[in-house]
Write an enzyme that holds these catalytic residues in place. Structure first.
Site, PDB file in Angstrom:
ATOM      1  N   HIS A 466       0.828  -1.203   0.000  1.00  0.00           N
ATOM      2  CA  HIS A 466       0.000   0.000   0.000  1.00  0.00           C
ATOM      3  C   HIS A 466       0.870   1.264   0.000  1.00  0.00           C
ATOM      4  O   HIS A 466       0.689   2.150   0.840  1.00  0.00           O
ATOM      5  CB  HIS A 466      -0.941  -0.013   1.208  1.00  0.00           C
ATOM      6  CG  HIS A 466      -1.888  -1.172   1.177  1.00  0.00           C
ATOM      7  ND1 HIS A 466      -2.388  -1.783   2.294  1.00  0.00           N
ATOM      8  CD2 HIS A 466      -2.426  -1.853   0.124  1.00  0.00           C
ATOM      9  CE1 HIS A 466      -3.190  -2.781   1.949  1.00  0.00           C
ATOM     10  NE2 HIS A 466      -3.218  -2.847   0.630  1.00  0.00           N
TER      11      HIS A 466
HETATM   12  C1  LIG Z   1      -0.025  -7.361  -5.138  1.00  0.00           C
HETATM   13  C2  LIG Z   1      -0.863  -6.204  -4.641  1.00  0.00           C
HETATM   14  C3  LIG Z   1      -2.060  -6.457  -4.008  1.00  0.00           C
HETATM   15  C4  LIG Z   1      -2.839  -5.396  -3.558  1.00  0.00           C
HETATM   16  N1  LIG Z   1      -4.062  -5.669  -3.030  1.00  0.00           N
HETATM   17  C5  LIG Z   1      -4.914  -4.656  -2.771  1.00  0.00           C
HETATM   18  C6  LIG Z   1      -6.243  -4.931  -2.369  1.00  0.00           C
HETATM   19  O1  LIG Z   1      -6.650  -6.086  -2.246  1.00  0.00           O
HETATM   20  N2  LIG Z   1      -7.075  -3.881  -2.145  1.00  0.00           N
HETATM   21  C7  LIG Z   1      -6.652  -2.598  -2.264  1.00  0.00           C
HETATM   22  O2  LIG Z   1      -7.445  -1.675  -2.010  1.00  0.00           O
HETATM   23  N3  LIG Z   1      -5.378  -2.319  -2.629  1.00  0.00           N
HETATM   24  C8  LIG Z   1      -4.517  -3.311  -2.922  1.00  0.00           C
HETATM   25  N4  LIG Z   1      -3.264  -3.031  -3.365  1.00  0.00           N
HETATM   26  C9  LIG Z   1      -2.872  -1.619  -3.510  1.00  0.00           C
HETATM   27  C10 LIG Z   1      -3.619  -0.874  -4.613  1.00  0.00           C
HETATM   28  O3  LIG Z   1      -3.927  -1.728  -5.698  1.00  0.00           O
HETATM   29  C11 LIG Z   1      -2.799   0.338  -5.064  1.00  0.00           C
HETATM   30  O4  LIG Z   1      -2.611   1.191  -3.949  1.00  0.00           O
HETATM   31  C12 LIG Z   1      -3.442   1.137  -6.177  1.00  0.00           C
HETATM   32  O5  LIG Z   1      -3.743   0.311  -7.269  1.00  0.00           O
HETATM   33  C13 LIG Z   1      -2.505   2.265  -6.600  1.00  0.00           C
HETATM   34  O6  LIG Z   1      -3.079   2.971  -7.668  1.00  0.00           O
HETATM   35  P1  LIG Z   1      -2.223   4.070  -8.447  1.00  0.00           P
HETATM   36  O7  LIG Z   1      -3.112   4.650  -9.477  1.00  0.00           O
HETATM   37  O8  LIG Z   1      -1.581   4.982  -7.475  1.00  0.00           O
HETATM   38  O9  LIG Z   1      -1.026   3.267  -9.107  1.00  0.00           O
HETATM   39  P2  LIG Z   1      -1.044   2.067 -10.133  1.00  0.00           P
HETATM   40  O10 LIG Z   1      -2.365   1.390 -10.167  1.00  0.00           O
HETATM   41  O11 LIG Z   1       0.151   1.249  -9.831  1.00  0.00           O
HETATM   42  O12 LIG Z   1      -0.887   2.778 -11.546  1.00  0.00           O
HETATM   43  C14 LIG Z   1       0.312   3.337 -12.014  1.00  0.00           C
HETATM   44  C15 LIG Z   1       0.356   3.077 -13.518  1.00  0.00           C
HETATM   45  O13 LIG Z   1       1.366   3.883 -14.085  1.00  0.00           O
HETATM   46  C16 LIG Z   1       2.122   3.097 -15.000  1.00  0.00           C
HETATM   47  N5  LIG Z   1       3.441   3.722 -15.072  1.00  0.00           N
HETATM   48  C17 LIG Z   1       4.336   3.875 -14.073  1.00  0.00           C
HETATM   49  N6  LIG Z   1       5.425   4.532 -14.522  1.00  0.00           N
HETATM   50  C18 LIG Z   1       5.183   4.820 -15.827  1.00  0.00           C
HETATM   51  C19 LIG Z   1       5.934   5.483 -16.837  1.00  0.00           C
HETATM   52  N7  LIG Z   1       7.147   6.005 -16.587  1.00  0.00           N
HETATM   53  N8  LIG Z   1       5.402   5.578 -18.084  1.00  0.00           N
HETATM   54  C20 LIG Z   1       4.166   5.068 -18.345  1.00  0.00           C
HETATM   55  N9  LIG Z   1       3.413   4.418 -17.426  1.00  0.00           N
HETATM   56  C21 LIG Z   1       3.934   4.303 -16.181  1.00  0.00           C
HETATM   57  C22 LIG Z   1       2.117   1.716 -14.358  1.00  0.00           C
HETATM   58  O14 LIG Z   1       2.441   0.704 -15.276  1.00  0.00           O
HETATM   59  C23 LIG Z   1       0.693   1.630 -13.850  1.00  0.00           C
HETATM   60  O15 LIG Z   1      -0.185   1.152 -14.832  1.00  0.00           O
HETATM   61  C24 LIG Z   1      -2.415  -4.059  -3.749  1.00  0.00           C
HETATM   62  C25 LIG Z   1      -1.177  -3.805  -4.334  1.00  0.00           C
HETATM   63  C26 LIG Z   1      -0.404  -4.865  -4.784  1.00  0.00           C
HETATM   64  C27 LIG Z   1       0.925  -4.567  -5.420  1.00  0.00           C
END
Ligand SMILES: Cc1cc2nc3c(=O)[nH]c(=O)nc-3n(C[C@H](O)[C@H](O)[C@H](O)COP(=O)(O)OP(=O)(O)OC[C@H]3O[C@@H](n4cnc5c(N)ncnc54)[C@H](O)[C@@H]3O)c2cc1C
Length: 540
Positions: A466
Site C-alpha cells: 500500500h
Molecule cells: C499485489 C498487490 C495487491 C494489492 N491488493 C490490494 C487490495 O486487495 N485492495 C486494495 O485496495 N489495494 C490493494 N493493493 C494496492 C492498490 O492496488 C494500489 O494502492 C493502487 O492500485 C494504486 O493505484 P495508483 O493509481 O496509485 O497506481 P497504479 O495502479 O500502480 O498505476 C500506475 C500506472 O502507471 C504506469 N506507469 C508507471 N510509470 C510509468 C511510466 N514512466 N510511463 C508510463 N506508465 C507508467 C504503471 O504501469 C501503472 O499502470 C495491492 C497492491 C499490490 C501490489
C-alpha cells in the site's frame, strides 16, 4: 483523430493507466470536446489470469509487474523487501487482491486537519459512492450504479469461517461491513469483482469508454520525462521499444504513475531537490524538496502453519474450480485474503491499529515461492505507521529502477504495534475452532516474548503493498501538490494517484485512490466538487 498519436495534440496527456489513470481517462473524455491521451508503460489487460482473483500472486515478477524492491531495510535485518506494482492497463488494480476497503473516516479528517481542505471524509464520501456499484445496493454510505463493481465474496472457505468464529470466542466484535458506520471488527471483506471476476479500473472505467473518438490509449510507452516550456508542462516524452516519441498537451499533463513511478517521473523532469538532480545532470524546473519523501506503507507480517486439511488453496487452480469460475462460483472467485478485519490492540485507542487477514494457504517468501504444501496464514499489518521512507533517483536513465526505502519500523511504535498484532494472531491460532484447523507451525516466533516476536518480524516483514504519499498534497513545505493536485511551481501539471495521499489510510489503498481520482476529475473539469455543500456547512 490522427492515426499517429504523435501528430495529434491533446488537451490532456495522462501518464499511467492504473487505478487513478483509468478513472481520469474515462471521466475527462466524458466531455466530447476534450481530447484525452492515456499513456501506459505496460501492455493490454487481455491475459485471462488477470481476471481471476485467486491467482494474483502468480502475476508477481511477470510481464505484468514492475518488480521493484527496497534497498536494504535497516530495521528488517537489512533485507531488500520485494515491492510488486502492476504494469499494464489497470495498473495495480489489475494485479491486486481486490479487497474493497476505504479506510477509516478519521484518515480523511486527519488530512483536512493538516490543512487539506476539500479532502476530509465528508468531501470524499460522495466520490466513494459515485465510483461504487455495490451489489448490496445504495445506502447512506454506499453507492450503486457506479462503474466499480463491489461484491460480497462468493466463496467462504471453512478455515476462514473458523477464524471468524475463533475471533468471536476471543471477544473480538463481528463486522459485516468494514466500509459501514464502524470499521472495527472481524468478518468477510467485500471485493472489487463482478460475477467472480476482477473489476480493475481498466474493466470498470476504461474499456466502457474505449470507443469514444476523443480518447486515445497508447500501451507500451514508457514516459521518460515531462516536456516543459519554462515552467509550463506542454507534453510528455516517451519510449516505445527504442523509438523516442513526443506527445503534446494543450491543457494539462496528469501524472498517474503511482507512489514509486510518479516521484521518479517528476524528478526525471527536473522537479525535486535541485542539488540532487544536478548530480545526475538533470536541469531544475521546480525546487520541491518533498518529491519522493514521506513514502508510506503498511508493514505486513504473518505466522504460518501447515495443515492436513484438503480445503486450502493448495492445488485449487484445477479444472473443477475453473468450471465453477465460469459460473461465477468457487474458490477462484476470491483472492484468498477475504476473511479478516480491523482490531485495536489497546482498548485506549480510538481507531483500529492493526488489520488482519486469514489466508487458507501457506504464504512463504513474500508469496514469491509457490506453496509446497497445504497451509494456513494469519497475517497482520500496522494500519497507521509512523515510519516514512523515500524514493530517489540513482541514475539519469529514466528507465532505470529508482532507489526505494520504506524504513519499516524506523519508528519503534510501529514495531510495538506489529508485535501486539502478531501476539493477537498467535492467540487466535490457539483458539477453537481455528486451532483445530492448524497443524505444525511453519513460520512462528521462537517464543511469546517481545524479543522473539520482534526477531521474527525483522526477518519476515514484507510490504503491505500500500505505498502512498511520496508526492503528498498539502500546505507545508514538503507538499508536492496543492489542494487541487497541481504540482507546485509549475503550470499545466498535476499528480493524481496514491502518491498524493498526505498519509496512508487505515486500510487498503485501491478504493481511496479511485475516490481521489474521481474528485480530481471534477477539479480538472472545473466542476463544483461533490460534497462542497457539506464542507461549506462545516465552515459556517
Ligand atoms: C499485489 C498487490 C495487491 C494489492 N491488493 C490490494 C487490495 O486487495 N485492495 C486494495 O485496495 N489495494 C490493494 N493493493 C494496492 C492498490 O492496488 C494500489 O494502492 C493502487 O492500485 C494504486 O493505484 P495508483 O493509481 O496509485 O497506481 P497504479 O495502479 O500502480 O498505476 C500506475 C500506472 O502507471 C504506469 N506507469 C508507471 N510509470 C510509468 C511510466 N514512466 N510511463 C508510463 N506508465 C507508467 C504503471 O504501469 C501503472 O499502470 C495491492 C497492491 C499490490 C501490489
Amino acid at each position: 483523430m490522427s492515426a499517429d498519436p504523435r501528430d495529434a495534440t491533446y488537451d490532456y496527456v495522462i501518464v499511467g493507466a492504473g487505478s487513478a489513470g483509468c478513472v481520469l481517462a474515462s471521466r475527462l473524455s466524458e466531455d466530447p470536446d476534450a481530447r484525452v491521451l492515456l499513456l501506459e508503460a505496460g501492455g493490454p489487460d487481455s491475459d485471462e489470469m488477470l481476471q481471476i482473483p485467486a491467482v494474483f500472486a502468480t502475476l508477481l515478477r511477470t510481464d505484468h509487474d514492475w518488480d521493484h524492491s527496497t534497498g536494504p531495510e535497516p530495521e528488517c535485518d537489512n533485507r531488500r523487501v520485494y515491492l510488486p506494482r502492476g504494469k499494464g492497463l489497470g495498473g495495480t488494480s489489475s494485479t491486486n487482491a481486490t479487497i474493497y476497503i476505504r479506510g477509516h473516516r478519521r484518515d480523511y479528517d486527519e488530512w483536512r486537519e493538516l490543512g487539506c481542505e476539500g479532502w476530509g471524509w465528508d468531501d470524499l464520501l460522495p466520490y466513494f459512492k459515485r465510483a461504487e456499484d455495490n451489489e448490496r445496493g445504495a445506502s447512506a454510505l454506499h453507492g450503486a450504479g457506479g462503474p466499480l463493481a463491489v461484491s460480497d465474496v462468493r466463496h467462504r472457505n471453512a478455515i476462514q469461517q473458523a477464524f471468524i468464529e475463533a475471533a468471536a470466542v476471543h471477544g473480538l466484535p463481528a463486522n459485516d461491513d468494514f466500509n459501514g458506520p464502524d470499521q472495527e471488527g472481524i468478518g468477510w471483506y467485500q471485493t472489487t469483482t463482478r460475477d467472480g471476476l476482477r473489476a480493475s479500473t481498466a474493466a470498470a472505467y476504461l474499456h466502457p469508454a474505449a470507443s469514444r473518438p476523443n480518447l486515445t490509449v497508447e500501451t507500451r510507452v514508457h514516459a521518460l520525462n515531462i516536456i516543459f516550456k519554462g515552467t509550463r508542462a506542454v507534453g510528455v516524452a516517451g519510449l516505445r521499444l527504442d523509438e523516442r516519441l513526443e506527445f503534446r498537451a494543450e491543457r494539462e499533463v496528469i501524472v498517474c504513475a503511482g507512489a514509486y513511478g510518479s516521484p521518479q517521473l517528476l524528478m526525471q523532469s527536473g522537479i525535486g531537490r535541485p542539488d540532487e538532480l544536478a548530480q545526475l545532470g538533470i536541469w531544475s524546473v521546480s525546487d520541491l524538496p518533498g518529491v519522493g519523501c514521506n513514502l508510506q506503507d503498511h508493514p505486513f507480517a504473518e505466522i504460518v502453519f501447515l495443515t492436513d486439511r484438503d480445503d486450502t488453496m493448495f492445488g485449487a487452480f484445477n479444472e473443477t474450480n475453473l468450471e465453477l469460475l465460469e459460473q461465477g462460483q468457487g474458490p477462484l472467485t476470491a483472492p484468498g485474503l477475504q476473511a479478516g478485519g480491523f482490531v485495536r490492540t489497546d482498548d485506549g485507542l480510538e481507531t483500529p491499529d492493526v488489520q488482519l487477514y486469514c489466508i487458507p494457504a501457506l504464504l512463504r517468501d513474500e508469496a514469491l515461492v509457490p506453496a509446497h504444501a497445504p497451509g494456513v496464514t494469519l497475517a497482520q499489518c500496522v494500519t497507521k505507521p509512523a515510519s516514512t521512507g523515500y524514493v530517489a533517483l540513482v541514475s539519469p536513465d529514466p528507465t532505470a529502477k529508482p532507489l526505494i526505502v520504506h524504513n519499516y519500523y524506523a519508528e519503534p511504535a510501529d514495531l510495538r504495534t506489529q508485535i501486539a498484532g502478531t501476539r493477537l494472531c498467535m492467540e487466535l491460532a490457539r483458539t477453537q475452532p481455528l486451532a483445530g484447523c492448524l497443524g505444525e507451525p511453519y513460520q512462528y516466533p521462537a517464543s511469546d516474548s517481545d524479543a522473539d516476536i520482534a526477531a521474527m518480524l525483522r526477518r519476515h516483514t514484507g510490504s503491505g503493498l500500500h505505498a502512498t504519499s511520496s508526492c503528498k498534497l498539502g500546505v507545508d513545505e514538503l507538499a508536492v501538490v496543492d489542494l487541487e493536485l497541481r504540482v507546485r511551481g509549475t503550470d499545466g501539471l498535476r499528480v493524481v494517484d496514491a502518491s498524493v495521499m498526505p498519509s496512508v489510510p487505515r486500510g487498503n489503498t485501491n478504493a481511496p485512490t479511485i475516490a481521489i481520482a474521481e474528485r480530481a476529475a471534477d477539479l480538472i473539469r472545473g466542476r463544483t466538487p461533490l460534497g462542497d455543500e457539506t464542507a461549506r456547512a462545516r465552515v459556517a
